[in-house]
Design an enzyme around this catalytic site. Structure first.
Site, PDB file in Angstrom:
ATOM      1  N   GLY A   1       0.812  -1.208   0.000  1.00  0.00           N
ATOM      2  CA  GLY A   1       0.000   0.000   0.000  1.00  0.00           C
ATOM      3  C   GLY A   1       0.849   1.263   0.000  1.00  0.00           C
ATOM      4  N   SER A   2       0.286   2.344   0.517  1.00  0.00           N
ATOM      5  CA  SER A   2       0.857   3.682   0.343  1.00  0.00           C
ATOM      6  C   SER A   2       2.155   3.931   1.085  1.00  0.00           C
ATOM      7  CB  SER A   2      -0.174   4.733   0.779  1.00  0.00           C
ATOM      8  OG  SER A   2      -1.312   4.667  -0.049  1.00  0.00           O
ATOM      9  N   VAL A   3       2.613   3.000   1.905  1.00  0.00           N
ATOM     10  CA  VAL A   3       3.880   3.227   2.598  1.00  0.00           C
ATOM     11  C   VAL A   3       5.037   3.391   1.616  1.00  0.00           C
ATOM     12  CG1 VAL A   3       3.188   2.087   4.738  1.00  0.00           C
ATOM     13  CG2 VAL A   3       4.260   0.738   2.908  1.00  0.00           C
ATOM     14  N   VAL A   4       4.893   2.881   0.370  1.00  0.00           N
ATOM     15  CA  VAL A   4       5.987   2.985  -0.598  1.00  0.00           C
ATOM     16  C   VAL A   4       6.005   4.330  -1.311  1.00  0.00           C
ATOM     17  CG1 VAL A   4       5.908   0.488  -0.994  1.00  0.00           C
ATOM     18  CG2 VAL A   4       4.691   2.026  -2.560  1.00  0.00           C
TER      19      VAL A   4
END
Length: 694
Positions: free
Chosen positions: A387-390
């Protein structure tokens, strides 16, 4: 008397004299030969008669211990009584049976574990030895002529009937169980006969009767002991039993390194990875035996030394607290929404020092129904859509590749590529954002434009229902940037195995690279995510995560650590090829996520006094059963570090397959509690040090 008779009588003594003379010569030659044998070769022949053979056997020693970073014992050696058997060369089956029958008078082998291991062949071999003449008669000479020795023996065993082995007494079965263990022994190599439940009485009885038990010894052995329970056992790993010995697939590897076939070795985890350190130096005993195999003397030629000790980077007080947090939050999330969270079975967390790569805690908890277990290894083995952690890596890829510039803005409105559903952010209220605000508010659209531009599509705003230009080389370019942080490659951790995640197919579709840019395509492990955020926290230096802090020699006593043999230094794997100012922009974006109004983590971290930074993440994940999609779930993830200015810890958390839109944010609950626990423990220790110094 006629002349003829007188002549014949005269010839008789002459012939006798010749005969005596010949006999005399023969005795003379024999005496001379005996003299040669005794005088010239007597000493050599006597040496041959008295000749003995010297063989050296290696006695296993206890393995090294394992300590945590505060020198608490994590893996110990628990001593126990042991009965062993070391056969001389040339020992036959009949000899082993005789020893087994005598040994059965002093030890008990009647437990279910021992008796259930007796096979039909074991029973037949026993019957054969007790009835050898009868058994051999069942194979005719004509049949034997066409068979080798092994085939003859197996044929005879086959002809022993089930009735003949059906009614052994309990005492006979014990003898068979003992002989089964004796049969495993290699010449001049100790084989454990019984060690898990040897009583003090059995130990004493065997010790007193060693004279009538050739090859048997009463000694002490050891088993691994875990004072902290199962906390990180899946990372510590396990060792083989003596019955298992060295793994068959690595037999030559171990044998060429001085191992015996029945040696216990590390078969997983840190026990396997640091086998060469933990194994120790075997005691070497030289046995002097006669030609017949009888042992007539022993001498210790090399003193044994137990294995060296490992000191880990793991802090067990903190580790146990992290385990508790992860388990409690997994339980709470499931109990709050049991139906929606029926596919939520795991929660994983990794905490490390971003400056050194020292792992402070690695936790995994798995739910099976209402039962929970420690599965820390999943932090290295299992990969998930992050998800958006990258998005930090995506922004840095955009800045370094030049497709965006610092502070460049995009309006967060849905993008509709022809033939595909609209692609949008999680909320429609984001508005126009720059690179830092895109991280703070977690704008998907901003990342979509980076992916489109890297693929060669430069139109902004993108025309509704337009067809996107796309160069597939953008896949490798973006992955190259991600890999600099450890995403999609091995972290280099000191562990026998780690997954690198799943790399999706690099198709000629811009929409898939857009998914990749928001963590909805490739998969990564929790350990990879922890290394990634550490690299950002550490100004772009990617360090190798590691469990080992130092190796110590055995102490003078069993209760103390020895001196340092080797310390593990920080290893920088690479420095990301990105401008420092770009890294600082992402670091600031991560700070805003946690500390500024509108940040996706503001609710949970704004009040924290340890100045945290990080990034939240949610990834859609479908559940399939028998090839059919049965549910839509979400992976909830979170990465971060603290303090922002001088990071001491970095972490990654992921809880895969939560229910869609759950109000209970397990990722935030775990992460905030972990950071609270770390700084609380640190404060308590600092206060304790101050008291000691006063």
């Amino acid at each position: 008397m006629s002349n003829k008779k007188r002549k014949k009588k005269a010839q008789l003594p002459f012939r006798i004299n010749i005969l005596f003379f010949v006999i005399f010569l023969m005795f003379t030659v024999l005496i001379l030969q005996l003299g040669v044998v005794q005088i010239l070769n007597g000493e050599a022949f006597q040496e041959e008669i008295d000749r003995t053979v010297k063989d050296t056997t290696k006695i296993p020693v206890p393995r090294g211990k394992v300590y945590d970073s505060k020198h608490n014992v994590v893996v110990d050696n628990k001593p126990q009584y042991s009965i062993t058997y070391t056969p001389a060369k040339g020992t036959q089956a009949e000899d082993r049976l005789e020893v087994a029958e005598k040994l059965a008078e002093f030890i008990s082998m009647d437990s279910e574990d021992y008796l259930k291991g007796i096979t039909e062949r074991n029973k037949k071999e026993y019957w054969y030895l007790k009835n050898k003449e009868e058994a051999d008669s069942r194979l005719s000479e004509e049949e034997a002529a066409d068979l080798d020795n092994a085939e003859q023996y197996n044929t005879i065993l086959e002809r022993i009937t089930e009735e003949e082995i059906a009614n052994f007494s309990k005492q006979q079965l014990e003898v068979i169980a003992i002989k089964k263990e004796l049969d495993k022994a290699y010449s001049l190599t100790p084989q454990i006969v019984k060690n898990e439940d040897v009583t003090a009485e059995e130990y004493a009885q065997v010790s007193e009767h060693l004279g009538v038990l050739p090859g048997v010894n009463a000694t002490t052995d050891w088993n691994r002991d875990y004072p902290f329970g199962e906390s990180i056992n899946s990372l510590l790993g396990s060792i083989t039993t003596q019955e298992q010995g060295i793994p068959a697939e690595k037999e030559q590897y171990y044998l060429t390194r001085g191992y015996s076939r029945n040696d216990r070795v590390g078969k997983s985890g840190l026990e396997e990875y640091y086998e060469d350190v933990l194994r120790g130096r075997k005691e070497q005993i030289q046995y002097t035996t006669t030609k017949s195999g009888k042992v007539v003397g022993t001498e210790t030629v090399v003193e044994g030394s137990r294995g060296k000790d490992l000191v880990l980077t793991i802090d067990m007080e903190f580790q146990q607290e992290v385990d508790k947090i992860v388990r409690e939050e997994l339980q709470a999330a499931y109990k709050q929404h049991p139906y929606e969270n029926k596919y939520l079975t795991d929660a994983l967390a990794v905490v490390l020092d971003p400056n050194t790569g020292e792992l402070l805690a690695v936790s995994g908890q798995t739910r099976d129904g209402n039962e929970y277990s420690n599965t820390a290894y999943k932090a290295l083995y299992d990969s998930h859509r992050p998800g958006s952690v990258v998005k930090g890596a995506t922004v840095l890829a955009g800045l370094e590749s030049g497709v965006i510039s610092p502070g460049q803005t995009f309006n967060d409105s849905p993008i509709k590529i022809k033939g595909t559903p609209p692609k949008r952010s999680h909320t429609s209220a984001i508005g126009t954002v720059d690179d830092q605000a895109a991280l703070k508010r977690s704008s998907n659209v901003y990342m979509f434009y980076i992916a489109l531009k890297m693929g060669g599509e430069n139109r902004y705003p993108f025309p509704n229902n337009g067809k996107a230009s796309f160069n597939t080389a953008a896949w490798q370019e973006m992955r190259n940037y991600f890999q600099q942080f450890g995403l999609g490659v091995k972290t280099g951790i000191d562990f026998p195995y780690e997954a690198i995640g799943y790399e999706g197919e690099s198709m000629n579709r811009a929409g898939l690279l857009m998914d990749f840019a928001i963590g909805q395509y490739d998969t990564y492990t929790t350990m990879q995510l922890a290394q990634y955020v550490s690299t950002i926290a550490n100004d772009g230096y990617r360090v190798r995560p590691h469990f080992l802090k130092e190796i110590r020699n055995p102490g003078k006593s069993d209760e103390q650590l020895g001196n340092v043999y080797r310390s593990e230094n920080t290893e920088v794997l690479n420095r990301v090829q990105m401008d420092q100012s770009y890294l600082e922009r992402v670091q600031e974006g991560f700070r805003q996520v946690f500390q500024e109004q509108g940040g996706t983590g503001f609710r949970y971290y704004a009040s924290k006094d340890y100045n945290p930074a990080g990034k939240t993440g949610t990834a859609e994940n479908a559940i399939y059963e028998n090839g059919k999609e049965v549910a839509e779930t979400e992976n909830l993830s979170l990465i971060g570090y603290a303090p922002y200015e001088e990071p001491e810890i970095a972490f990654a958390v992921i809880a895969p397959n939560t229910g869609l839109g759950n109000t209970y944010k397990i990722n935030h609950q775990i992460s905030s509690r972990i950071m609270d626990a770390y700084f609380d423990i640190k404060e308590e220790r600092d206060e304790e040090k101050e008291k000691q110094n006063d």
